[in-house]
Design a protein around this motif. Structure first.
Motif, PDB file in Angstrom:
ATOM      1  N   GLU A  95       0.817  -1.219   0.000  1.00 32.08           N
ATOM      2  CA  GLU A  95       0.000   0.000   0.000  1.00 32.08           C
ATOM      3  C   GLU A  95       0.847   1.264   0.000  1.00 32.08           C
ATOM      4  O   GLU A  95       0.366   2.323  -0.381  1.00 32.08           O
ATOM      5  N   LYS A  96       2.099   1.147   0.430  1.00 27.35           N
ATOM      6  CA  LYS A  96       2.970   2.316   0.510  1.00 27.35           C
ATOM      7  C   LYS A  96       4.064   2.256  -0.546  1.00 27.35           C
ATOM      8  O   LYS A  96       4.506   1.180  -0.950  1.00 27.35           O
ATOM      9  N   LYS A 125     -11.082   1.820  -9.794  1.00 31.96           N
ATOM     10  CA  LYS A 125     -11.088   2.462  -8.488  1.00 31.96           C
ATOM     11  C   LYS A 125     -10.310   1.659  -7.450  1.00 31.96           C
ATOM     12  O   LYS A 125     -10.463   1.843  -6.253  1.00 31.96           O
ATOM     13  N   ASP A 132      -0.118   8.274 -10.658  1.00 31.24           N
ATOM     14  CA  ASP A 132       0.767   8.196  -9.495  1.00 31.24           C
ATOM     15  C   ASP A 132       2.085   7.521  -9.853  1.00 31.24           C
ATOM     16  O   ASP A 132       3.150   7.881  -9.338  1.00 31.24           O
ATOM     17  N   TYR A 145       4.991   7.047   1.205  1.00 31.52           N
ATOM     18  CA  TYR A 145       3.678   7.580   0.853  1.00 31.52           C
ATOM     19  C   TYR A 145       2.669   6.437   0.710  1.00 31.52           C
ATOM     20  O   TYR A 145       2.933   5.439   0.034  1.00 31.52           O
ATOM     21  N   LYS A 146       1.497   6.585   1.325  1.00 34.03           N
ATOM     22  CA  LYS A 146       0.445   5.578   1.248  1.00 34.03           C
ATOM     23  C   LYS A 146      -0.538   5.946   0.147  1.00 34.03           C
ATOM     24  O   LYS A 146      -1.151   7.005   0.173  1.00 34.03           O
ATOM     25  N   PHE A 147      -0.660   5.050  -0.831  1.00 29.73           N
ATOM     26  CA  PHE A 147      -1.508   5.327  -1.981  1.00 29.73           C
ATOM     27  C   PHE A 147      -2.995   5.225  -1.606  1.00 29.73           C
ATOM     28  O   PHE A 147      -3.394   4.403  -0.790  1.00 29.73           O
ATOM     29  N   ASN A 148      -3.770   6.067  -2.265  1.00 29.51           N
ATOM     30  CA  ASN A 148      -5.219   6.032  -2.145  1.00 29.51           C
ATOM     31  C   ASN A 148      -5.777   5.875  -3.555  1.00 29.51           C
ATOM     32  O   ASN A 148      -5.729   6.819  -4.353  1.00 29.51           O
ATOM     33  N   GLU A 150      -8.547   5.986  -4.826  1.00 22.26           N
ATOM     34  CA  GLU A 150      -9.650   6.865  -5.212  1.00 22.26           C
ATOM     35  C   GLU A 150      -9.237   8.333  -5.299  1.00 22.26           C
ATOM     36  O   GLU A 150      -9.993   9.159  -5.801  1.00 22.26           O
ATOM     37  N   VAL A 151      -8.037   8.646  -4.803  1.00 23.26           N
ATOM     38  CA  VAL A 151      -7.567  10.037  -4.829  1.00 23.26           C
ATOM     39  C   VAL A 151      -6.135  10.069  -5.337  1.00 23.26           C
ATOM     40  O   VAL A 151      -5.243   9.489  -4.718  1.00 23.26           O
ATOM     41  N   ARG A 152      -5.900  10.726  -6.440  1.00 23.97           N
ATOM     42  CA  ARG A 152      -4.548  10.821  -6.984  1.00 23.97           C
ATOM     43  C   ARG A 152      -3.655  11.691  -6.101  1.00 23.97           C
ATOM     44  O   ARG A 152      -4.112  12.598  -5.428  1.00 23.97           O
ATOM     45  N   ASP A 157      -0.412  18.228  -2.281  1.00 22.28           N
ATOM     46  CA  ASP A 157      -0.210  17.326  -1.144  1.00 22.28           C
ATOM     47  C   ASP A 157       1.047  17.758  -0.387  1.00 22.28           C
ATOM     48  O   ASP A 157       2.062  18.112  -0.984  1.00 22.28           O
TER      49      ASP A 157
END
Length: 290
Positions: A95-96, A125, A132, A145-148, A150-152, A157
């Motif tokens: 995730e990171k 999604k 990214d 950095y932890k990816f999301n 649903e949000v680029r 940031d």
């Protein structure tokens, strides 16, 4: 009885001939020790960087994290598992955005850093966003950095690196795909892989690919890992992936990651080292051409 044994031998011989080339289509064993010494002693000649930055990308479950563990295993001479993996996860376990250095001795590290990133998924999604990945290649994404999905990641940031140095940028891009999945790559996933490849090309970043889990893709490789580059079905996967993504055949490598083994194996090491050496050579060329 004698006739039965003779028939069995002939059947085995015919099966072997059909499944294997008469000689390897790529020789990866000839300079194994020399290549290992090269990798261990490598240092970038470009004085603006201390480490060669390699970014691994690909679909969920392709073996990116396992490859990093496998490289560390080769360099340390013992099986390691520092990068956490999950064989049962249906989504990206990573995730990171994480940069992995491999310790050389108590006071130093090898001059190669592997950047592990969240995997691509079929769902738009879920998984890492292509944009990214592009920002990571340019050096804007910080370690940790932890990816999301649903949000680029945005310029606004607080962790965004607005002025990345050459050390922050990616120097080699490596696409990681399970060998058995090549023929099943969806159009949506291929679109993402192609978009990343084209972006890397615009940035001048050299690109390679590794087809992992060759032992799962082919029973011959499972039983005779040292014959990997003689197995016809695996060569077909390499050719097919080259046509799909556009990466030349000589930039695609077959790999078996350490998975169930508790001891090192030279035949596995040879495959990993062959890919690793070429990553370093391509990255070094990139740095010297700037």
């Amino acid at each position: 009885m004698m006739l039965l044994k003779c028939y069995s031998f002939m059947l085995t011989y015919v099966t072997f001939s059909l499944a294997y080339f008469s000689k390897p289509w790529r020789n990866v064993t000839e300079n194994y020790r020399r290549d290992l010494d090269f990798v261990k002693s490598y240092q970038p000649r470009n004085k603006d960087v201390k480490h060669l930055q390699i970014l691994l990308h690909g679909p969920v479950g392709s073996g990116k994290s396992s490859f990093i563990n496998s490289v560390e295993t080769v360099l340390k001479g013992r099986v390691t598992g520092r990068v956490l993996t999950d064989a049962n996860s249906g989504s990206s376990f990573t995730e990171k955005y994480t940069a992995y250095k491999i310790q050389k001795d108590p006071g130093s590290f090898y001059s190669v850093i592997f950047n592990d990133i969240m995997g691509f998924e079929q769902n738009t999604k879920a998984g890492v966003d292509v944009e990214d990945v592009k920002l990571a290649m340019r050096g804007h994404v910080p370690d940790g950095y932890k990816f999301n999905p649903e949000v680029r990641f945005q310029k606004t940031d607080k962790d965004y690196k607005s002025s990345p140095t050459l050390e922050d940028r990616v120097h080699v891009l490596v696409c990681v795909i399970p060998a058995a999945s090549v023929s099943r790559i969806s159009e949506e996933l291929m679109k993402k892989l192609r978009e990343v490849r084209l972006a890397a090309t615009e940035m001048g970043i050299p690109q390679l690919a590794i087809l992992t889990k060759v032992d799962e893709a082919c029973p011959e490789a499972k039983n005779y890992i040292n014959e990997t580059y003689r197995i016809k079905s695996l060569k077909e996967q390499v050719d097919q992936f080259s046509m799909l993504l556009g990466i030349p055949v000589n930039c695609i490598f077959l790999v078996k990651n350490y998975h169930s083994e508790t001891n090192t194996n030279d035949d596995i090491n040879v495959l990993i080292l062959s890919a690793l050496k070429q990553m370093i050579c391509f990255g070094e060329d990139f740095l010297n051409n700037l």
